[in-house]
Design a protein around this motif. Structure first.
Motif, mmCIF file in Angstrom:
data_model
loop_
_atom_site.group_PDB
_atom_site.id
_atom_site.type_symbol
_atom_site.label_atom_id
_atom_site.label_comp_id
_atom_site.label_asym_id
_atom_site.label_seq_id
_atom_site.Cartn_x
_atom_site.Cartn_y
_atom_site.Cartn_z
ATOM 1 N N GLN A 145 -58.892 -48.146 -87.727
ATOM 2 C CA GLN A 145 -59.735 -49.337 -87.557
ATOM 3 C C GLN A 145 -59.319 -50.181 -86.352
ATOM 4 O O GLN A 145 -60.156 -50.725 -85.630
ATOM 5 N N THR A 146 -58.015 -50.308 -86.170
ATOM 6 C CA THR A 146 -57.499 -51.171 -85.101
ATOM 7 C C THR A 146 -57.315 -50.432 -83.779
ATOM 8 O O THR A 146 -56.914 -51.038 -82.782
ATOM 9 N N GLY A 147 -57.577 -49.129 -83.796
ATOM 10 C CA GLY A 147 -57.445 -48.358 -82.564
ATOM 11 C C GLY A 147 -56.017 -48.121 -82.142
ATOM 12 O O GLY A 147 -55.747 -47.885 -80.960
ATOM 13 N N ASN A 148 -55.087 -48.152 -83.098
ATOM 14 C CA ASN A 148 -53.669 -47.987 -82.780
ATOM 15 C C ASN A 148 -53.325 -46.493 -82.767
ATOM 16 O O ASN A 148 -52.899 -45.921 -83.779
ATOM 17 N N ILE A 149 -53.500 -45.886 -81.617
ATOM 18 C CA ILE A 149 -53.304 -44.437 -81.511
ATOM 19 C C ILE A 149 -51.849 -44.047 -81.748
ATOM 20 O O ILE A 149 -51.563 -43.028 -82.389
ATOM 21 N N THR A 150 -50.914 -44.855 -81.266
ATOM 22 C CA THR A 150 -49.494 -44.541 -81.455
ATOM 23 C C THR A 150 -49.137 -44.489 -82.936
ATOM 24 O O THR A 150 -48.475 -43.551 -83.398
ATOM 25 N N SER A 151 -49.563 -45.507 -83.697
ATOM 26 C CA SER A 151 -49.300 -45.524 -85.134
ATOM 27 C C SER A 151 -49.984 -44.359 -85.833
ATOM 28 O O SER A 151 -49.424 -43.733 -86.737
ATOM 29 N N LEU A 152 -51.191 -44.063 -85.405
ATOM 30 C CA LEU A 152 -51.943 -42.985 -86.041
ATOM 31 C C LEU A 152 -51.282 -41.636 -85.797
ATOM 32 O O LEU A 152 -51.111 -40.829 -86.723
ATOM 33 N N GLU A 153 -50.874 -41.392 -84.569
ATOM 34 C CA GLU A 153 -50.222 -40.116 -84.262
ATOM 35 C C GLU A 153 -48.935 -39.934 -85.060
ATOM 36 O O GLU A 153 -48.578 -38.811 -85.420
ATOM 37 N N SER A 154 -48.244 -41.054 -85.349
ATOM 38 C CA SER A 154 -46.998 -40.959 -86.116
ATOM 39 C C SER A 154 -47.240 -40.500 -87.552
ATOM 40 O O SER A 154 -46.307 -40.031 -88.222
ATOM 41 N N LEU A 155 -48.457 -40.646 -88.029
ATOM 42 C CA LEU A 155 -48.795 -40.232 -89.396
ATOM 43 C C LEU A 155 -49.211 -38.767 -89.479
ATOM 44 O O LEU A 155 -49.247 -38.192 -90.572
ATOM 45 N N LEU A 156 -49.543 -38.173 -88.339
ATOM 46 C CA LEU A 156 -50.153 -36.852 -88.323
ATOM 47 C C LEU A 156 -49.127 -35.732 -88.177
ATOM 48 O O LEU A 156 -48.165 -35.842 -87.421
ATOM 49 N N ALA A 157 -49.372 -34.644 -88.907
ATOM 50 C CA ALA A 157 -48.557 -33.441 -88.748
ATOM 51 C C ALA A 157 -48.918 -32.759 -87.428
ATOM 52 O O ALA A 157 -50.027 -32.935 -86.917
ATOM 53 N N PRO A 158 -48.011 -31.980 -86.857
ATOM 54 C CA PRO A 158 -48.300 -31.328 -85.574
ATOM 55 C C PRO A 158 -49.541 -30.444 -85.616
ATOM 56 O O PRO A 158 -50.263 -30.327 -84.620
ATOM 57 N N ASP A 159 -49.797 -29.801 -86.770
ATOM 58 C CA ASP A 159 -50.923 -28.868 -86.864
ATOM 59 C C ASP A 159 -52.148 -29.497 -87.530
ATOM 60 O O ASP A 159 -52.982 -28.802 -88.108
ATOM 61 N N VAL A 160 -52.278 -30.828 -87.444
ATOM 62 C CA VAL A 160 -53.376 -31.526 -88.110
ATOM 63 C C VAL A 160 -54.731 -31.017 -87.615
ATOM 64 O O VAL A 160 -54.916 -30.683 -86.444
ATOM 65 N N VAL A 161 -55.677 -30.949 -88.559
ATOM 66 C CA VAL A 161 -57.046 -30.533 -88.268
ATOM 67 C C VAL A 161 -58.000 -31.556 -88.864
ATOM 68 O O VAL A 161 -57.833 -31.969 -90.018
ATOM 69 N N SER A 162 -59.001 -31.962 -88.090
ATOM 70 C CA SER A 162 -60.042 -32.860 -88.580
ATOM 71 C C SER A 162 -61.341 -32.073 -88.717
ATOM 72 O O SER A 162 -61.760 -31.381 -87.786
ATOM 73 N N LEU A 163 -61.963 -32.156 -89.911
ATOM 74 C CA LEU A 163 -63.210 -31.445 -90.190
ATOM 75 C C LEU A 163 -64.288 -32.452 -90.557
ATOM 76 O O LEU A 163 -64.056 -33.349 -91.376
ATOM 77 N N SER A 164 -65.461 -32.301 -89.962
ATOM 78 C CA SER A 164 -66.576 -33.211 -90.221
ATOM 79 C C SER A 164 -67.771 -32.430 -90.752
ATOM 80 O O SER A 164 -68.256 -31.506 -90.091
ATOM 81 N N ASP A 165 -68.227 -32.797 -91.936
ATOM 82 C CA ASP A 165 -69.367 -32.139 -92.581
ATOM 83 C C ASP A 165 -70.590 -33.033 -92.442
ATOM 84 O O ASP A 165 -70.686 -34.077 -93.094
ATOM 85 N N GLY A 166 -71.516 -32.618 -91.574
ATOM 86 C CA GLY A 166 -72.746 -33.378 -91.402
ATOM 87 C C GLY A 166 -73.984 -32.515 -91.358
ATOM 88 O O GLY A 166 -75.101 -33.008 -91.365
ATOM 89 N N ASN A 167 -73.774 -31.184 -91.322
ATOM 90 C CA ASN A 167 -74.886 -30.226 -91.277
ATOM 91 C C ASN A 167 -75.892 -30.607 -90.182
ATOM 92 O O ASN A 167 -77.106 -30.627 -90.399
#
Length: 303
Positions: free
Chosen positions: A192-214
């Motif tokens: 929400q706040t656009g804090n990329i540094t904080s967000l990256e610290s939460l992510l695993a190295p092999d993180v995958v984002s999937l979006s279902d919108g058909n």
């Protein structure tokens, strides 16, 4: 096959009572096999119609009969669903269900209920999926599963063992519900706040984002891989987060988020996490699946 006989009022009342008691279990079996609450509801409705028409006086075990009928119907639907999903635009994700009233969703254990695990289950063929679900979530005996699926006990043991190894490897050593909620809240706050540094610290190295919108505009049509790309996608603040209301919900035994825009639900989001951090980010934009989630609580309560 059991012969069909016209039911009397008294026998029908008894049939209703038995079915209502077992209905959460039947829905839980079908839902885990199919990954779709709507399709699971259709299966359970068909099971009820067959139960009404069956000569129940020759049914030794209603639990075994209804579970077996549900499993076989779910496998049939899963086989046809595989063909339909070949034309799906972008990643297909399971439909989330509200589990605030039933954390295990009709099962003896909550196994094979998390969205990320349901997604992995779809890689198994329908029979393998059913065998794993019946054993791990509902604790059916190997002999009972073999009878339901028309297999040998040896084959069922091999199928369940193979599925268990495959799914355990995919789970990355999942965290408990409390840690999952902490990571989810931290993820949403950073996005929400656009804090990329904080967000990256939460992510695993092999993180995958999937979006279902058909095919819905704004939904990524391919998986997004890696910390930097997932963080950049999730913090697209100027385009996505402003004006969005965040409501935390419980879905599939874990925390989730419903995002509202102009007072209407527009997006469902959740994560899968391990000791290494968030390794799956799941975005659901498809209106039908969001509507199914919103309708799942009263539907399950009525069961």
């Amino acid at each position: 096959m059991h012969p069909e006989t016209p039911p009397t009022d008294s026998t029908l009342d008894e049939a209703v009572s038995v079915f209502v008691e077992l209905r959460p279990r039947l829905f839980g079996i079908a839902y885990r096999v199919l990954g779709s609450a709507v399709e699971a509801e259709d299966v359970v409705q068909e099971v009820w119609l067959r139960w009404q028409r069956t000569d129940r006086s020759v049914v030794i075990s209603p639990v075994a009969f209804l579970s077996s009928t549900t499993t076989r119907l779910a496998i049939n639907v899963a086989q046809s669903a595989r063909v339909r999903r070949e034309t799906y635009i972008g990643p297909w994700l399971p439909e989330p269900v509200d589990t605030s009233a039933d954390p295990a969703l009709g099962a003896q254990r909550a196994e094979a209920l998390e969205l990320a695990l349901l997604l992995v289950l779809q890689r198994l063929n329908p029979t393998e999926r059913a065998a794993y679900v019946l054993r791990e979530a509902f604790d059916y005996t190997y002999a009972g599963i073999a009878e339901m699926l028309g297999l040998t006990v040896v084959n069922v043991r091999k199928i369940v063992s193979r599925a268990r190894r495959h799914l355990t490897a995919e789970q990355h050593g999942t965290v408990d519900a409390v840690e999952h909620r902490r990571l989810l809240e931290a993820f949403v706050s950073a996005a929400q706040t656009g804090n990329i540094t904080s967000l990256e610290s939460l992510l695993a190295p092999d993180v995958v984002s999937l979006s279902d919108g058909n095919g819905i505009r704004g939904a990524a049509r391919v998986p997004v891989l890696g910390r930097a790309r997932v963080a950049n996608l999730s913090t697209a603040a100027r385009r996505f987060w402003p004006g969005t209301e965040v409501r935390f919900v419980e879905a599939n035994g874990r925390g989730g988020v419903l995002l509202y825009r102009d007072g209407l639900p527009s997006t469902f989001m959740t994560i899968a996490a391990s000791r290494e951090g968030v390794h799956r980010v799941l975005w659901l934009f498809a209106p039908g699946k969001i509507a199914s989630f919103l309708g799942s609580r009263p539907r399950l309560a009525a069961a």
